[in-house]
Design an enzyme around this catalytic site. Structure first.
Site, short mmCIF file in Angstrom:
data_model
loop_
_atom_site.label_atom_id
_atom_site.label_comp_id
_atom_site.label_asym_id
_atom_site.label_seq_id
_atom_site.Cartn_x
_atom_site.Cartn_y
_atom_site.Cartn_z
N HIS A 1 -0.52 4.98 7.32
CA HIS A 1 -0.04 5.68 6.14
C HIS A 1 0.17 7.16 6.40
O HIS A 1 -0.52 7.76 7.22
CB HIS A 1 -1.03 5.50 4.98
CG HIS A 1 -1.30 4.07 4.65
ND1 HIS A 1 -2.49 3.44 4.96
CD2 HIS A 1 -0.52 3.13 4.07
CE1 HIS A 1 -2.44 2.17 4.56
NE2 HIS A 1 -1.25 1.95 4.03
N ASP B 1 -3.75 7.99 8.13
CA ASP B 1 -4.60 7.02 8.82
C ASP B 1 -3.70 6.18 9.74
O ASP B 1 -2.61 6.61 10.11
CB ASP B 1 -5.40 6.16 7.83
CG ASP B 1 -4.52 5.39 6.85
OD1 ASP B 1 -3.31 5.22 7.14
OD2 ASP B 1 -5.03 4.96 5.80
N SER C 1 0.80 -1.23 0.00
CA SER C 1 0.00 0.00 0.00
C SER C 1 0.83 1.27 0.00
O SER C 1 0.32 2.34 -0.34
CB SER C 1 -0.94 0.02 1.21
OG SER C 1 -0.21 -0.01 2.42
#
Length: 367
Positions: free
Chosen positions: A332, A329, A58
């Protein structure tokens, strides 16, 4: 994945001919991105690259998970730069976006996305969020482990070479492999495919990930001076020592290859420790979270979601100014923090060997 996705990522360029059948790559491991870049053995830099290929999770996923498994991201993801969710686990851009931009190249399209007639003329992103080094299991979020991503690249390469089999002109490519993907056998596979320039990022401070602080840092007296979990950061350091040793081993094993080590841990630790110096106001609190200070994190509800908590409707909204936050978040970074890290990478001061005095152009990243 082997543990949570990590907020690092990066990539660099490489050059190769269709005769040798492969470009260079960037690779990463559990939180160490390893990248292969096109540098001659003298480590001189040539940024005239025609294409970039990326592997990872990610930290550099530009939409692979969303397209591949039908996952969804909702606003405020993507709002800062793209104005809508873009498939990135961020409010805006990732390190790979900034680094592509610094080379005046377009953002990478996901290999898995067939909507909108994506162009792969300038490269392709095989990255899928939550992917791991080990093969996926029934509980894995992503079935696209690193080996699968490499297999997808090998197939794409074979098809391209089939189409261009009569074209022997040199093709410049830049391959990247983001977090959680570095293992000797995989490096051997990439080397056998023609990769000769490896650009490797170590892991960042895992003890400073908000979900780890919330779970393992419930006793404030046991947190370090940064407010992070010291045992996890120590594990990061030990992992990075082994990664650095592996880079040395790779240099000895592949004498015709370049291996560059990038110290992401120091960059991110410095950002958290000196956040105000770089214009941030919140080093650990989440911008898109729930629960308020000190972390604004609740494991029961994720960014962009609405849930019933304790009998009441809870809705996560974005902070008033995301440029003041390092963290977007639970794991991240924000667009602003990714910009800072990318700028630090581009100074060349955190690499082994260093390349600060070899940059062919001034650092330029568009806002």
């Amino acid at each position: 994945m082997v543990g949570p996705s990590l907020p690092h990522g990066g990539l660099w360029p490489t050059r190769i001919s269709t005769k040798t059948c492969l470009p260079d790559l960037i690779l990463a491991t559990i939180s160490l991105p390893l990248y292969l870049i096109g540098l001659p053995l003298s480590y001189s830099f040539d940024f005239n690259y025609q294409a970039v290929f990326n592997f990872g999770d990610s930290n550099s996923d530009t939409g692979g998970l969303i397209a591949g498994v039908g996952e969804h991201l909702y606003p405020p993801y993507g709002q800062t730069y793209f104005k809508n969710p873009s498939g990135r686990f961020c409010n805006g851009r990732l390190n790979i976006d900034f680094l592509m931009d610094s080379m005046d190249m377009p953002f990478l399209n996901p290999y898995m996305d067939a909507i909108g007639v994506p162009s792969f003329k300038k490269g392709c992103n095989f990255t899928v969020a939550s992917s791991s080094i080990l093969p996926a299991t029934t509980s894995s979020v992503s079935p696209f482990s690193f080996a699968i991503q490499v297999a997808q690249f090998v197939r794409l390469k074979a098809r391209v070479l089939e189409i261009l089999k009569k074209d022997e002109k040199q093709i410049c490519r830049f391959f990247t492999i983001d977090p959680k993907t570095l293992v000797p056998l995989t490096v051997q596979k990439l080397y056998d495919e023609g990769a000769r320039n490896f650009w490797i990022h170590n892991t960042g401070p895992l003890g400073c990930l908000r979900q780890n602080i919330a779970k393992f840092g419930t006793d404030p007296s046991k947190l370090d001076e940064l407010g992070c979990v010291p045992t996890h950061n120590q594990a990061s350091k030990l992992l990075n020592l082994q990664l650095h040793a592996l880079c040395t081993k790779l240099r000895l094993q592949y004498t015709d290859a370049n291996v560059t080590f990038i110290d992401i841990f120091t960059m991110k630790s410095n950002l958290i420790a000196n956040y105000s110096k770089y214009g941030f106001k919140q080093p650990l609190e989440i911008c898109c979270g729930y629960g308020g200070p000190p972390l604004n994190y609740d494991s029961r509800i994720a960014c962009g979601q609405t849930q019933i908590l304790n009998g009441n409707s809870a809705n996560i909204t974005e902070c008033s100014d995301n440029t003041e936050y390092v963290n977007w978040d639970r794991i991240h970074y924000t667009d602003a923090a990714n910009l800072h890290v990318s700028s630090q990478i581009l100074t060349g001061k955190f690499s082994d060997p260093p390349f600060a005095d070899k940059m062919p152009f001034p650092v330029k990243i568009n806002f």
